[in-house]
Design a protein around this motif. Structure first.
Motif, short mmCIF file in Angstrom:
data_model
loop_
_atom_site.label_atom_id
_atom_site.label_comp_id
_atom_site.label_asym_id
_atom_site.label_seq_id
_atom_site.Cartn_x
_atom_site.Cartn_y
_atom_site.Cartn_z
N VAL A 1 -2.70 10.97 2.20
CA VAL A 1 -3.47 10.14 1.27
C VAL A 1 -2.49 9.57 0.25
O VAL A 1 -1.76 10.32 -0.40
CB VAL A 1 -4.57 10.97 0.55
CG1 VAL A 1 -5.34 10.09 -0.43
CG2 VAL A 1 -5.51 11.61 1.56
N TRP A 2 -2.48 8.25 0.12
CA TRP A 2 -1.62 7.57 -0.84
C TRP A 2 -2.47 6.64 -1.70
O TRP A 2 -3.38 5.98 -1.20
CB TRP A 2 -0.56 6.72 -0.14
CG TRP A 2 0.45 7.55 0.57
CD1 TRP A 2 1.62 8.03 0.07
CD2 TRP A 2 0.40 7.99 1.93
NE1 TRP A 2 2.28 8.77 1.02
CE2 TRP A 2 1.55 8.76 2.17
CE3 TRP A 2 -0.53 7.84 2.95
CZ2 TRP A 2 1.82 9.35 3.40
CZ3 TRP A 2 -0.27 8.43 4.17
CH2 TRP A 2 0.89 9.17 4.39
N GLY A 3 -2.14 6.60 -2.98
CA GLY A 3 -2.81 5.71 -3.92
C GLY A 3 -1.81 5.10 -4.86
O GLY A 3 -0.60 5.36 -4.78
N GLN A 4 -2.30 4.31 -5.81
CA GLN A 4 -1.40 3.61 -6.73
C GLN A 4 -0.63 4.57 -7.62
O GLN A 4 0.38 4.19 -8.20
CB GLN A 4 -2.16 2.59 -7.56
CG GLN A 4 -3.18 3.18 -8.50
CD GLN A 4 -3.78 2.14 -9.41
OE1 GLN A 4 -3.16 1.73 -10.38
NE2 GLN A 4 -4.97 1.67 -9.05
N ASP A 5 -1.08 5.81 -7.72
CA ASP A 5 -0.36 6.79 -8.51
C ASP A 5 0.69 7.56 -7.69
O ASP A 5 1.27 8.52 -8.17
CB ASP A 5 -1.33 7.76 -9.19
CG ASP A 5 -2.35 8.38 -8.26
OD1 ASP A 5 -2.50 7.90 -7.11
OD2 ASP A 5 -3.02 9.35 -8.66
N CYS A 6 0.95 7.12 -6.46
CA CYS A 6 1.96 7.73 -5.60
C CYS A 6 3.23 6.89 -5.62
O CYS A 6 3.18 5.67 -5.45
CB CYS A 6 1.46 7.84 -4.17
SG CYS A 6 0.02 8.91 -3.99
N GLU A 7 4.34 7.56 -5.80
CA GLU A 7 5.62 6.85 -5.84
C GLU A 7 5.88 6.07 -4.56
O GLU A 7 6.45 4.98 -4.60
CB GLU A 7 6.76 7.85 -6.11
CG GLU A 7 8.14 7.22 -6.14
CD GLU A 7 8.27 6.11 -7.18
OE1 GLU A 7 9.05 5.16 -6.94
OE2 GLU A 7 7.61 6.16 -8.24
N GLU A 8 5.45 6.60 -3.42
CA GLU A 8 5.69 5.92 -2.14
C GLU A 8 5.09 4.51 -2.14
O GLU A 8 5.73 3.57 -1.65
CB GLU A 8 5.11 6.72 -0.96
CG GLU A 8 5.73 8.08 -0.76
CD GLU A 8 5.01 9.20 -1.52
OE1 GLU A 8 5.24 10.36 -1.16
OE2 GLU A 8 4.24 8.90 -2.46
N LEU A 9 3.90 4.35 -2.65
CA LEU A 9 3.25 3.04 -2.69
C LEU A 9 3.77 2.20 -3.84
O LEU A 9 4.01 1.00 -3.69
CB LEU A 9 1.73 3.20 -2.77
CG LEU A 9 0.89 1.93 -2.61
CD1 LEU A 9 1.19 1.21 -1.31
CD2 LEU A 9 -0.59 2.27 -2.70
N ARG A 10 3.97 2.83 -4.97
CA ARG A 10 4.48 2.12 -6.15
C ARG A 10 5.85 1.51 -5.87
O ARG A 10 6.12 0.37 -6.24
CB ARG A 10 4.55 3.10 -7.32
CG ARG A 10 4.79 2.48 -8.66
CD ARG A 10 4.78 3.51 -9.76
NE ARG A 10 4.44 4.80 -9.17
CZ ARG A 10 3.99 5.83 -9.82
NH1 ARG A 10 3.81 5.79 -11.09
NH2 ARG A 10 3.70 6.96 -9.22
N SER A 11 6.72 2.27 -5.20
CA SER A 11 8.09 1.79 -4.93
C SER A 11 8.11 0.60 -3.97
O SER A 11 9.12 -0.10 -3.87
CB SER A 11 8.94 2.92 -4.36
OG SER A 11 8.53 3.26 -3.04
N LEU A 12 7.00 0.37 -3.29
CA LEU A 12 6.90 -0.75 -2.34
C LEU A 12 6.04 -1.88 -2.90
O LEU A 12 5.51 -2.70 -2.16
CB LEU A 12 6.33 -0.24 -1.01
CG LEU A 12 7.23 0.81 -0.31
CD1 LEU A 12 6.50 1.45 0.85
CD2 LEU A 12 8.53 0.17 0.16
N GLY A 13 5.91 -1.92 -4.21
CA GLY A 13 5.17 -3.00 -4.87
C GLY A 13 3.69 -2.97 -4.59
O GLY A 13 3.03 -4.00 -4.68
#
Length: 162
Positions: free
Chosen positions: A61-73
């Motif tokens: 589960v990934w959301g906007q508070d996850c670095e993985e998604l944040r780092s990809l804009g």
């Protein structure tokens, strides 16, 4: 938000039963489910837990508070591409389901996509999407007592992944 409110927010007990049936069938057939959301993981996980849906997704589960998604804009397609690369999945093996044409367009070169149009609940899938997911995974149509769901479904082998 208490459990009753969460269940109502997810479309009610009948819709949740349909989701459990679908997710269980997808999981049994080898589909690996992921959630990639612009919502916050910190809010999504408690809802999944309260609805007893979390085991179908585990840590995927990934959301906007996850670095993985944040780092990809915050581009879902980029994260899906990263997940696919790590798992060795090909374009035809992954199905990305979303209700945003912008996110689907950004992922179209990465994987297969499916637009959620029924809006059975706010931003939620309905019977048409459930049937399409079953078909994409090579599952038989649901019976009158069963249904379907996924916010992202991935599968090993010949069937769709997400």
């Amino acid at each position: 938000m208490d459990e009753a409110e969460i269940i109502a927010n997810l479309g009610g007990a009948a819709r949740l039963a349909t989701l459990h049936t679908l997710l269980g069938a997808l999981e049994a057939s080898g589909v690996v489910l992921h959630i990639v959301s612009i919502g916050r993981k910190a809010a999504i996980v408690p809802h999944l837990r309260a609805a007893r849906l979390l085991p179908y997704f585990g840590e995927r589960v990934w959301g906007q508070d996850c670095e993985e998604l944040r780092s990809l804009g915050f581009v879902k397609g980029r994260l899906i591409k990263r997940i696919m690369h790590a798992r060795g999945w090909a374009h035809a093996e992954v199905l990305f389901v979303d209700d945003s044409q912008e996110h689907l367009d950004a992922a179209a070169e990465v994987c297969r996509t499916m637009m959620v149009t029924s809006k059975a609940v706010v931003g939620g899938m309905g019977d048409a999407e459930f049937s399409a997911l079953r078909a994409a995974a090579g599952l038989p149509p649901a019976t009158a007592a069963g249904g379907a769901l996924a916010t992202a479904a991935a599968r090993g082998g010949k069937s769709p992944r997400r």
